[in-house]
Design a protein around this motif. Sequence first.
Motif, mmCIF file in Angstrom:
data_model
loop_
_atom_site.group_PDB
_atom_site.id
_atom_site.type_symbol
_atom_site.label_atom_id
_atom_site.label_comp_id
_atom_site.label_asym_id
_atom_site.label_seq_id
_atom_site.Cartn_x
_atom_site.Cartn_y
_atom_site.Cartn_z
ATOM 1 N N GLY A 42 0.832 -1.198 0.000
ATOM 2 C CA GLY A 42 0.000 0.000 0.000
ATOM 3 C C GLY A 42 0.866 1.248 0.000
ATOM 4 N N HIS A 43 0.203 2.388 -0.179
ATOM 5 C CA HIS A 43 0.954 3.645 -0.290
ATOM 6 C C HIS A 43 0.144 4.811 0.282
ATOM 7 N N GLY A 44 -0.812 4.494 1.133
ATOM 8 C CA GLY A 44 -1.675 5.540 1.693
ATOM 9 C C GLY A 44 -1.003 6.331 2.805
ATOM 10 N N PRO A 45 -1.642 7.433 3.205
ATOM 11 C CA PRO A 45 -1.050 8.315 4.217
ATOM 12 C C PRO A 45 -1.037 7.730 5.636
ATOM 13 N N ARG A 46 -1.978 6.843 5.929
ATOM 14 C CA ARG A 46 -1.990 6.239 7.271
ATOM 15 C C ARG A 46 -0.936 5.137 7.309
ATOM 16 N N LYS A 47 -0.106 5.170 8.353
ATOM 17 C CA LYS A 47 0.992 4.205 8.431
ATOM 18 C C LYS A 47 0.757 3.251 9.592
ATOM 19 N N VAL A 48 0.731 1.969 9.272
ATOM 20 C CA VAL A 48 0.481 0.942 10.283
ATOM 21 C C VAL A 48 1.596 -0.094 10.218
ATOM 22 N N LEU A 49 2.060 -0.495 11.393
ATOM 23 C CA LEU A 49 3.067 -1.551 11.497
ATOM 24 C C LEU A 49 2.451 -2.749 12.196
ATOM 25 N N PHE A 50 2.501 -3.902 11.532
ATOM 26 C CA PHE A 50 2.042 -5.161 12.129
ATOM 27 C C PHE A 50 3.264 -6.036 12.378
ATOM 28 N N ILE A 51 3.394 -6.534 13.602
ATOM 29 C CA ILE A 51 4.519 -7.409 13.950
ATOM 30 C C ILE A 51 3.957 -8.801 14.240
ATOM 31 N N GLY A 52 4.394 -9.781 13.458
ATOM 32 C CA GLY A 52 3.793 -11.117 13.505
ATOM 33 C C GLY A 52 4.159 -11.941 14.723
ATOM 34 N N GLY A 53 5.177 -11.528 15.455
ATOM 35 C CA GLY A 53 5.561 -12.238 16.667
ATOM 36 C C GLY A 53 6.834 -11.660 17.237
ATOM 37 N N ILE A 54 6.961 -11.785 18.552
ATOM 38 C CA ILE A 54 8.183 -11.292 19.211
ATOM 39 C C ILE A 54 8.623 -12.284 20.294
ATOM 40 N N HIS A 55 7.680 -13.136 20.741
ATOM 41 C CA HIS A 55 7.992 -14.235 21.651
ATOM 42 C C HIS A 55 8.003 -15.520 20.825
ATOM 43 N N GLY A 56 9.149 -16.197 20.810
ATOM 44 C CA GLY A 56 9.334 -17.318 19.898
ATOM 45 C C GLY A 56 8.403 -18.495 20.134
ATOM 46 N N ASP A 57 7.881 -18.609 21.331
ATOM 47 C CA ASP A 57 6.995 -19.744 21.644
ATOM 48 C C ASP A 57 5.522 -19.362 21.486
ATOM 49 N N GLU A 58 5.258 -18.304 20.713
ATOM 50 C CA GLU A 58 3.874 -17.867 20.480
ATOM 51 C C GLU A 58 3.616 -17.758 18.970
ATOM 52 N N PRO A 59 3.529 -18.912 18.298
ATOM 53 C CA PRO A 59 3.424 -18.904 16.830
ATOM 54 C C PRO A 59 1.994 -18.818 16.302
ATOM 55 N N GLU A 60 1.009 -18.575 17.166
ATOM 56 C CA GLU A 60 -0.388 -18.655 16.741
ATOM 57 C C GLU A 60 -0.760 -17.634 15.662
ATOM 58 N N GLY A 61 0.029 -16.552 15.541
ATOM 59 C CA GLY A 61 -0.292 -15.521 14.560
ATOM 60 C C GLY A 61 0.302 -15.752 13.189
ATOM 61 N N VAL A 62 0.880 -16.935 12.982
ATOM 62 C CA VAL A 62 1.652 -17.140 11.746
ATOM 63 C C VAL A 62 0.781 -17.103 10.483
ATOM 64 N N VAL A 63 -0.410 -17.676 10.543
ATOM 65 C CA VAL A 63 -1.305 -17.648 9.370
ATOM 66 C C VAL A 63 -1.813 -16.223 9.143
ATOM 67 N N THR A 64 -2.133 -15.551 10.221
ATOM 68 C CA THR A 64 -2.580 -14.158 10.140
ATOM 69 C C THR A 64 -1.539 -13.307 9.416
ATOM 70 N N THR A 65 -0.298 -13.461 9.786
ATOM 71 C CA THR A 65 0.790 -12.687 9.189
ATOM 72 C C THR A 65 0.907 -12.987 7.697
ATOM 73 N N ALA A 66 0.716 -14.247 7.343
ATOM 74 C CA ALA A 66 0.824 -14.648 5.937
ATOM 75 C C ALA A 66 -0.376 -14.178 5.116
ATOM 76 N N GLU A 67 -1.559 -14.188 5.718
ATOM 77 C CA GLU A 67 -2.788 -13.861 4.975
ATOM 78 C C GLU A 67 -3.051 -12.352 4.890
ATOM 79 N N LEU A 68 -2.469 -11.613 5.792
ATOM 80 C CA LEU A 68 -2.796 -10.192 5.896
ATOM 81 C C LEU A 68 -2.557 -9.396 4.599
#
Length: 204
Positions: free
Chosen positions: A12-38
């Motif tokens: 995207g290239h819009g004026p609103r800037k959003v940062l999504f971080i898919g994980g920061i604790h290595g033993d919490e992989p539940e967001g992996v599909v979310t990160t891939a599908e987003l």
Amino acid sequence: MQGKQIRLMTIGHGPRKVLFIGGIHGDEPEGVVTTAELPGAFEAAGLADRVTLSILEDANPDGRAARTRGNANGIDVNRNFPASNFDGADPSNGGKALSEPESRAVYHTVDRLKPDLILVAHSWTGRQFINFDGPSREIAERFSASSGLRVEESNSFAPTPGSLGSCFGRDRGIPVLTIEVLKGSDPAAVWEQLRDALLQSISG
Ligand SMILES: [Zn+2]
């Protein structure tokens, strides 16, 4: 670091800037599909003119590979940010803020992007909730209404010295949403649960 890259993708290239971080604790992989599908869902929702979305796939790839909360040095990356509440007395926090390559990478990414919103995927044992730092109560409440995750204030569930939310949310006033899904959840089901709430908060 063990040489694994921390990958950042921007769409995207819009004026609103959003940062999504898919994980920061290595033993919490539940967001992996979310990160891939987003990215695909973002494009399909037609948000590209409105928002620039940066996706930091995984802020702790060594921990993810080893299935440990901390990084390869055994440091909790999410306690290693230079927040006013940084706790240097606990060695698992790194002793010194930004002692770890992972926290430095995230810190410099936020500094450079200056996002209007930061979302971070986590998981929690036994319950799920959306936690917020900084001026993001309203956005957390909307996220809650759409996802079913209850809103919980920072510090109401655990002390988080030196966390990303403490550093950027509380100290610097950037809205930060910490998404805590149920630990052990099916990552595909997590994406189904979070998709609408994510797109809504990303859209603003
Ligand atoms: Zn976590």
